[in-house]
Design a protein around this motif. Structure first.
Motif, PDB file in Angstrom:
ATOM      1  N   ILE A 163       0.836  -1.207   0.000  1.00  0.00           N
ATOM      2  CA  ILE A 163       0.000   0.000   0.000  1.00  0.00           C
ATOM      3  C   ILE A 163       0.866   1.249   0.000  1.00  0.00           C
ATOM      4  CG2 ILE A 163      -1.664   1.304   1.384  1.00  0.00           C
ATOM      5  CD1 ILE A 163      -2.763  -1.413   2.347  1.00  0.00           C
ATOM      6  N   ILE A 164       1.925   1.245   0.832  1.00  0.00           N
ATOM      7  CA  ILE A 164       2.824   2.403   0.869  1.00  0.00           C
ATOM      8  C   ILE A 164       3.521   2.598  -0.477  1.00  0.00           C
ATOM      9  CG2 ILE A 164       4.936   3.316   1.918  1.00  0.00           C
ATOM     10  CD1 ILE A 164       4.086   1.894   4.511  1.00  0.00           C
ATOM     11  N   GLY A 165       3.975   1.485  -1.089  1.00  0.00           N
ATOM     12  CA  GLY A 165       4.622   1.575  -2.398  1.00  0.00           C
ATOM     13  C   GLY A 165       3.686   2.123  -3.455  1.00  0.00           C
ATOM     14  N   PHE A 166       2.432   1.672  -3.437  1.00  0.00           N
ATOM     15  CA  PHE A 166       1.451   2.184  -4.409  1.00  0.00           C
ATOM     16  C   PHE A 166       1.204   3.668  -4.188  1.00  0.00           C
ATOM     17  CE2 PHE A 166      -2.979   3.203  -5.411  1.00  0.00           C
ATOM     18  CZ  PHE A 166      -3.002   2.895  -6.768  1.00  0.00           C
ATOM     19  N   TRP A 167       1.099   4.062  -2.920  1.00  0.00           N
ATOM     20  CA  TRP A 167       0.856   5.470  -2.612  1.00  0.00           C
ATOM     21  C   TRP A 167       2.019   6.329  -3.098  1.00  0.00           C
ATOM     22  CZ3 TRP A 167       3.171   9.333   0.198  1.00  0.00           C
ATOM     23  CH2 TRP A 167       2.383  10.443   0.503  1.00  0.00           C
ATOM     24  N   ILE A 168       3.254   5.869  -2.841  1.00  0.00           N
ATOM     25  CA  ILE A 168       4.427   6.638  -3.289  1.00  0.00           C
ATOM     26  C   ILE A 168       4.453   6.742  -4.804  1.00  0.00           C
ATOM     27  CG2 ILE A 168       6.961   6.600  -3.391  1.00  0.00           C
ATOM     28  CD1 ILE A 168       6.931   5.330  -0.609  1.00  0.00           C
ATOM     29  N   TYR A 169       4.161   5.605  -5.497  1.00  0.00           N
ATOM     30  CA  TYR A 169       4.184   5.644  -6.957  1.00  0.00           C
ATOM     31  C   TYR A 169       3.115   6.583  -7.502  1.00  0.00           C
ATOM     32  CZ  TYR A 169       3.293   4.287 -11.768  1.00  0.00           C
ATOM     33  OH  TYR A 169       3.074   4.319 -13.117  1.00  0.00           O
ATOM     34  N   TRP A 170       1.901   6.480  -6.955  1.00  0.00           N
ATOM     35  CA  TRP A 170       0.764   7.199  -7.533  1.00  0.00           C
ATOM     36  C   TRP A 170       0.839   8.700  -7.282  1.00  0.00           C
ATOM     37  CZ3 TRP A 170      -2.623   5.634 -11.009  1.00  0.00           C
ATOM     38  CH2 TRP A 170      -3.750   6.419 -11.251  1.00  0.00           C
ATOM     39  N   PHE A 171       1.263   9.086  -6.085  1.00  0.00           N
ATOM     40  CA  PHE A 171       1.218  10.490  -5.720  1.00  0.00           C
ATOM     41  C   PHE A 171       2.567  11.197  -5.820  1.00  0.00           C
ATOM     42  CE2 PHE A 171      -2.401   8.605  -3.465  1.00  0.00           C
ATOM     43  CZ  PHE A 171      -3.424   9.439  -3.874  1.00  0.00           C
ATOM     44  N   ARG A 174       4.639   9.064 -10.091  1.00  0.00           N
ATOM     45  CA  ARG A 174       3.808   9.290 -11.283  1.00  0.00           C
ATOM     46  C   ARG A 174       3.643  10.782 -11.564  1.00  0.00           C
ATOM     47  NH1 ARG A 174      -1.640  10.040 -11.480  1.00  0.00           N
ATOM     48  NH2 ARG A 174      -2.654   9.674 -13.481  1.00  0.00           N
ATOM     49  N   LYS A 175       3.414  11.562 -10.513  1.00  0.00           N
ATOM     50  CA  LYS A 175       3.256  12.994 -10.695  1.00  0.00           C
ATOM     51  C   LYS A 175       4.537  13.631 -11.223  1.00  0.00           C
ATOM     52  CE  LYS A 175       1.682  17.126  -8.257  1.00  0.00           C
ATOM     53  NZ  LYS A 175       1.226  17.683  -6.956  1.00  0.00           N
ATOM     54  N   ARG A 176       5.679  13.154 -10.687  1.00  0.00           N
ATOM     55  CA  ARG A 176       6.970  13.685 -11.137  1.00  0.00           C
ATOM     56  C   ARG A 176       7.209  13.343 -12.606  1.00  0.00           C
ATOM     57  NH1 ARG A 176      11.645  11.797  -7.424  1.00  0.00           N
ATOM     58  NH2 ARG A 176      10.332  12.966  -5.952  1.00  0.00           N
ATOM     59  N   LYS A 177       6.823  12.109 -13.006  1.00  0.00           N
ATOM     60  CA  LYS A 177       6.982  11.720 -14.416  1.00  0.00           C
ATOM     61  C   LYS A 177       6.128  12.589 -15.316  1.00  0.00           C
ATOM     62  CE  LYS A 177       8.361   6.885 -13.941  1.00  0.00           C
ATOM     63  NZ  LYS A 177       7.970   5.484 -14.218  1.00  0.00           N
ATOM     64  N   GLU A 178       4.892  12.845 -14.886  1.00  0.00           N
ATOM     65  CA  GLU A 178       4.001  13.675 -15.701  1.00  0.00           C
ATOM     66  C   GLU A 178       4.580  15.072 -15.867  1.00  0.00           C
ATOM     67  OE1 GLU A 178       0.245  13.587 -13.827  1.00  0.00           O
ATOM     68  OE2 GLU A 178      -0.302  11.578 -14.586  1.00  0.00           O
ATOM     69  N   GLU A 179       5.171  15.587 -14.785  1.00  0.00           N
ATOM     70  CA  GLU A 179       5.778  16.918 -14.879  1.00  0.00           C
ATOM     71  C   GLU A 179       6.983  16.916 -15.803  1.00  0.00           C
ATOM     72  OE1 GLU A 179       6.637  17.963 -10.908  1.00  0.00           O
ATOM     73  OE2 GLU A 179       4.543  18.408 -10.354  1.00  0.00           O
ATOM     74  N   GLU A 180       7.767  15.807 -15.754  1.00  0.00           N
ATOM     75  CA  GLU A 180       8.947  15.726 -16.618  1.00  0.00           C
ATOM     76  C   GLU A 180       8.578  15.547 -18.077  1.00  0.00           C
ATOM     77  OE1 GLU A 180      11.172  12.547 -15.012  1.00  0.00           O
ATOM     78  OE2 GLU A 180      11.958  13.693 -13.295  1.00  0.00           O
TER      79      GLU A 180
END
Length: 315
Positions: A163-171, A174-180
Motif C-alpha cells: 500500500i505504501i509503495g502504491f501510494w508513493i508511486y501514484w502520488f 507518477r506525478k513527477r513523471k508527468e511533470e517531466e
C-alpha cells in the motif's frame, strides 16, 4: 509281491533321511562363513563390534542383519582381503539382559550358509543416589519458533508495504513523471514554438512516406496554433473562412503587422490543406515543399502590431 513293495518303500524312506541329514549337516556346518564379536559383555549404551567373514570373494551375498534387543549403530563396506570378504558392524543395546545375535544366512554361489549364533550380555549401570547431585526441576522449555508462527505478521507487513509503495508511486513518482514529460516547447514564445514544431514535422518524413493527409493536418495545426497564441483568437476551433475573416478584420483595424502577400499565402495554404484532407487531393512534391516554406513565411510575417508609447498616449 507285497514284500518287494514294502522293501522299495523302506529304501525310499532311508534314501530321503540320508539326503535330509546330509543337507542339514552341510547347511549347519559352514566353515566358509564366520561371525565374531569383540566382547560378550557390555553396559547399556556401550558399543561393540560384530565381524562377518566369508572365505570366498565371488558371488557372495550378505543380507541385512536381523537382530532382537540390539541395534546397529553403523556398518562398513565389504572389505576384500586375499581370498575372503569381511564386513563389520557396530552394535549396541539399550535394554539390560541377555540377547542372542541369531544365525545369519549368507549366500555363496547360490548356496546358503549359516553363521553361529552369539550371546551378548547387556548390564545396567549402577547409580549411587547418595553421591548424585540433585538439581531443581527446570521450567517447561518453549518450542522453537517456526515460519507458521510469524506468517500472519509477514503477510500484514507485505500488504502494508504494498500500500505504501502504491501510494508513493501514484502520488509522487507518477506525478513527477508527468511533470517531466511536459514538452519544453510549451513554455517557448509563440514564434519559437511554431518553428520548433515545424522542424519536428520535417523529421517525421510524413509526406515522403505517402502520409500527405497527416502532414497537412499537422502543418496547418502548427500555423493555426501560432495564430491562436500570437493574436489570442480561437484559430484551432474555427473554419478556414472564419480564420481568414478574422485576419482580414485585424488587417482593416490595423491591429496586426502583416502584408497582403502573407494573407494570400495563408489563404492558399489553408485551402490546399482542406482539399487534401476532405477532397483527397494529392499535391506534387514541389507543391508540398512550397507550402512548407509558406507556412514558415506566414509565421514570420504575421504578428500583432506593437503599440508605441506615443500611440498609447493618444489612446
Amino acid at each position: 509281491m507285497n514284500k518287494l513293495v514294502s522293501r522299495a518303500k523302506m529304501m525310499k524312506k532311508q534314501i530321503f533321511y540320508i539326503l535330509f541329514l546330509i543337507s542339514t549337516i552341510s547347511f549347519a556346518q559352514n566353515p566358509m562363513v564366520k561371525a565374531e564379536i569383540d566382547t560378550t559383555n557390555i553396559r547399556i549404551g556401550e558399543q561393540f563390534q560384530l565381524k562377518i567373514s566369508v572365505d570366498e570373494t565371488k558371488n557372495v551375498i550378505i543380507p541385512k542383519i536381523k537382530l532382537k534387543g540390539l541395534e546397529i549403530v553403523d556398518s562398513t563396506k565389504v572389505d576384500t582381503l586375499k581370498n575372503s570378504l569381511i564386513r563389520k558392524y557396530i552394535l549396541t543395546g539399550f535394554d539390560s539382559g541377555a540377547f542372542y545375535i541369531p544365525q545369519q544366512q549368507i549366500f555363496v554361489k547360490n548356496q546358503a550358509y549359516l553363521t553361529d549364533s552369539l550371546l551378548v550380555n547387556v548390564a545396567t549401570i549402577a547409580v549411587d543416589t547418595t553421591k548424585v547431585k540433585k538439581f531443581p526441576i527446570k521450567a517447561i522449555k518453549a518450542e522453537p519458533y517456526t515460519f507458521d508462527d510469524f506468517k500472519i505478521y509477514i503477510y500484514i507487513a507485505l500488504a502494508i508495504l504494498a500500500i505504501i509503495g502504491f501510494w508513493i508511486y501514484w502520488f509522487v513518482i507518477r506525478k513527477r513523471k508527468e511533470e517531466e514529460e511536459v514538452p519544453t516547447y510549451r513554455t517557448l514564445p509563440p514564434y519559437e514554438e511554431a518553428i520548433f514544431k515545424l522542424n519536428e514535422l520535417d523529421e517525421k518524413l510524413l509526406w515522403q512516406n505517402n502520409k500527405v493527409k497527416e502532414y497537412y493536418s499537422e502543418l496547418t495545426e502548427i500555423v493555426r496554433g501560432y495564430i491562436e497564441r500570437e493574436l489570442n483568437v480561437p484559430a484551432l476551433e474555427n473554419t478556414t473562412d472564419e480564420v481568414l475573416e478574422m485576419i482580414n478584420d485585424f488587417k482593416k483595424s490595423d491591429t496586426i503587422e502583416t502584408s497582403k502577400e502573407t494573407i494570400a499565402k495563408l489563404k492558399d495554404l489553408l485551402r490546399e490543406a482542406d482539399l487534401v484532407k476532405f477532397a483527397k487531393s494529392k499535391p506534387l512534391a514541389i507543391e508540398i515543399e512550397d507550402d512548407r516554406k509558406d507556412a514558415e513565411f506566414i509565421i514570420g510575417n504575421l504578428k500583432p502590431k506593437q503599440i508605441t508609447a506615443q500611440e498609447d498616449e493618444l489612446e
